[in-house]
Design an enzyme around this catalytic site. Structure first.
Site, short mmCIF file in Angstrom:
data_model
loop_
_atom_site.label_atom_id
_atom_site.label_comp_id
_atom_site.label_asym_id
_atom_site.label_seq_id
_atom_site.Cartn_x
_atom_site.Cartn_y
_atom_site.Cartn_z
N SER A 1 0.80 -1.22 0.00
CA SER A 1 0.00 0.00 0.00
C SER A 1 0.83 1.27 0.00
O SER A 1 0.40 2.29 -0.52
CB SER A 1 -0.95 -0.01 1.19
OG SER A 1 -0.26 -0.29 2.39
N HIS B 1 -5.09 -3.26 -3.18
CA HIS B 1 -4.60 -2.35 -4.23
C HIS B 1 -4.32 -3.09 -5.53
O HIS B 1 -3.64 -2.57 -6.41
CB HIS B 1 -3.33 -1.64 -3.78
CG HIS B 1 -3.54 -0.74 -2.61
ND1 HIS B 1 -4.08 0.53 -2.71
CD2 HIS B 1 -3.33 -0.94 -1.29
CE1 HIS B 1 -4.16 1.08 -1.52
NE2 HIS B 1 -3.72 0.21 -0.63
N LYS C 1 -11.87 0.32 -2.72
CA LYS C 1 -10.89 1.03 -3.55
C LYS C 1 -11.39 1.02 -4.99
O LYS C 1 -12.28 1.79 -5.32
CB LYS C 1 -9.51 0.43 -3.32
CG LYS C 1 -9.05 0.84 -1.91
CD LYS C 1 -7.88 0.14 -1.33
CE LYS C 1 -7.63 0.72 0.06
NZ LYS C 1 -6.94 -0.18 0.96
C1 PLP Z 1 -7.04 -0.28 2.45
C2 PLP Z 1 -6.43 -1.57 2.79
C3 PLP Z 1 -7.07 -2.50 3.62
C4 PLP Z 1 -8.33 -2.15 4.37
O1 PLP Z 1 -9.44 -2.02 3.53
P1 PLP Z 1 -10.64 -1.06 3.97
O2 PLP Z 1 -11.74 -1.49 3.09
O3 PLP Z 1 -10.19 0.34 3.77
O4 PLP Z 1 -10.91 -1.36 5.42
C5 PLP Z 1 -6.49 -3.73 3.80
N1 PLP Z 1 -5.31 -4.03 3.22
C6 PLP Z 1 -4.65 -3.16 2.44
C7 PLP Z 1 -3.35 -3.56 1.82
C8 PLP Z 1 -5.18 -1.90 2.22
O5 PLP Z 1 -4.49 -1.01 1.50
#
Ligand code: PLP
Length: 392
Positions: A177, A205, A236
């Protein structure tokens, strides 16, 4: 109590780490408004821009007819019909037998890892994994071993050096991330198969971002069918909220019965699930969105590098620009904000001291001219502040 908390906050401030929320009014998938000014958003995870796609918005609006909230947990009364359809579609998209939706990606990781790693089991976790994976390991009753970032040889050595009577679960971000680099999943799977370990990949991602058609990290490496647990988010690329686990039917049945973040929380609203379904459908019928995202990422990455900034090489829409000191990263992000561009400054403890950076993300919703203008502005502003690639 107030005095003690104020003292702790003062310490956070002294370290330059005090945080607050900033409220923006979204204008479209690539712009936000604040105090009457429009800003270019280069810090969102809304990679495909689908939050503002008419078909996705319409799906959410239509599902409002089922009410604004679900009114219960999945195992009581909250499991509306949109769920069954979305879980079927996610399983098919990931090439798995079944999928299970959680309320957030954070809850999917915390719930799945803590459910899978019981007292006799062990988790092997990449040192740069997302906080939700780390928290899942902390809640798990099994032991956690941290291996060096993207280092399959270190992972193999650590698997060889530990004996474990139960399950061994290797867990890694697919696309990391902060740095946007891709885990060597092919090497990790080879190690896992050698040691009889399970593999879990976090595609937060990666879904909608890498692999043919945006199918994620397993597809990127041609490893479909060889990943035990594929985690993804609806928050996302899929323009809504929520997370999911895809895998075998027995894995999903097990999580339904044991993952506490699944069991003890109210189900998502129908409109949220309907939006995610519509976004997934868009991704499936318009894979060119993923191509556009990748072209935009290549374009901005190259423009920043040609401008002399220290851009880490890579192929994802997460573009880290190395700055060095935390104060310099903060100053650059603030200057860019006054120029009308929103980027994130990433500082310790998220990254090691001296490696503070801007984390710039692009989406398929950005247009070329805007990205070119933004790159020129970022380069000019960095030079004005004395930040160049050579220093780092
Ligand atoms: C954003 C993210 C999460 C968490 O997801 P949310 O839906 O925002 O709770 C988990 N793992 C990674 C690698 C992320 O970037």
């Amino acid at each position: 109590m107030s005095a003690i908390l104020a003292e702790r906050l003062a310490l956070i401030s002294q370290q330059g780490l005090y945080r607050r929320t900033i409220d923006y009014e979204p204008v479209d998938a690539a712009h936000v408004q604040k105090d009457g000014r429009i800003y270019l958003m280069l810090a969102t995870n809304n990679y495909l821009g689908l939050t503002h796609q008419p078909a996705v918005q319409q799906a959410a609006a239509t599902a409002l007819a089922f009410g604004t909230g679900s009114g219960g947990s999945r195992l009581t009364t909250g499991s509306h019909l949109e769920y069954a359809a979305l879980e079927r579609e996610l399983a098919a998209f990931k090439g798995c037998e079944a999928a299970l939706v959680f309320n957030t990606g954070y809850m999917a990781n915390v719930g799945a890892i803590s459910a899978l790693a019981g007292p006799d089991d062990m988790v092997f976790s990449d040192e740069l994994n997302h906080a939700s994976i780390i928290d899942g390991c902390r809640l798990a009753r099994g032991r956690t071993v941290v291996y060096r970032h993207n280092d399959a040889a270190d992972l193999a050595a650590k698997l060889a050096a530990t004996d474990c009577a139960g399950l061994r679960l290797i867990v890694t971000d697919g696309v990391f991330s902060m740095d946007g680099d891709i885990a060597p999943l092919d090497d990790i799977v080879a190690v896992a198969e050698r040691y009889g370990a399970m593999v879990m990949v976090d595609d937060a991602h990666a879904t909608g971002v890498i692999g043919p058609g945006g199918h994620g990290t397993a597809a990127y490496f041609g490893l479909q069918g060889r990943i035990d647990v594929q985690m993804g988010t609806l928050s996302k690329s899929l323009a809504a909220e929520g997370g999911f686990i895809a895998g075998s039917q027995v894995l999903i049945n097990y999580l339904v019965n044991t993952a506490r973040s699944f069991i003890f929380s109210t189900a998502l609203a129908p409109a949220t699930v309907a939006a995610a379904r519509a976004a997934l459908e868009e991704l499936i019928v318009r894979p060119s969105l993923v191509d556009k995202l990748q072209e935009n990422a290549r374009f901005l990455r190259q423009a920043l590098a040609e401008g002399g900034l220290a851009v880490s090489p890579g192929e994802t829409p997460i573009i880290p620009v190395m700055v060095g000191e935390a104060a310099a990263a903060t100053a650059l992000a603030e200057e860019l904000r006054s120029e009308g561009i929103i980027v994130s400054a990433i500082r310790p403890p998220t990254v090691p001291p001296g490696s503070s950076r801007l984390r710039i993300t692009v989406s398929a919703a950005h247009c070329r001219e805007e990205l070119a203008g933004a790159a020129e502005c970022i380069v000019r502003t960095a030079k004005r502040l004395g930040i160049t690639g050579e220093e780092n």
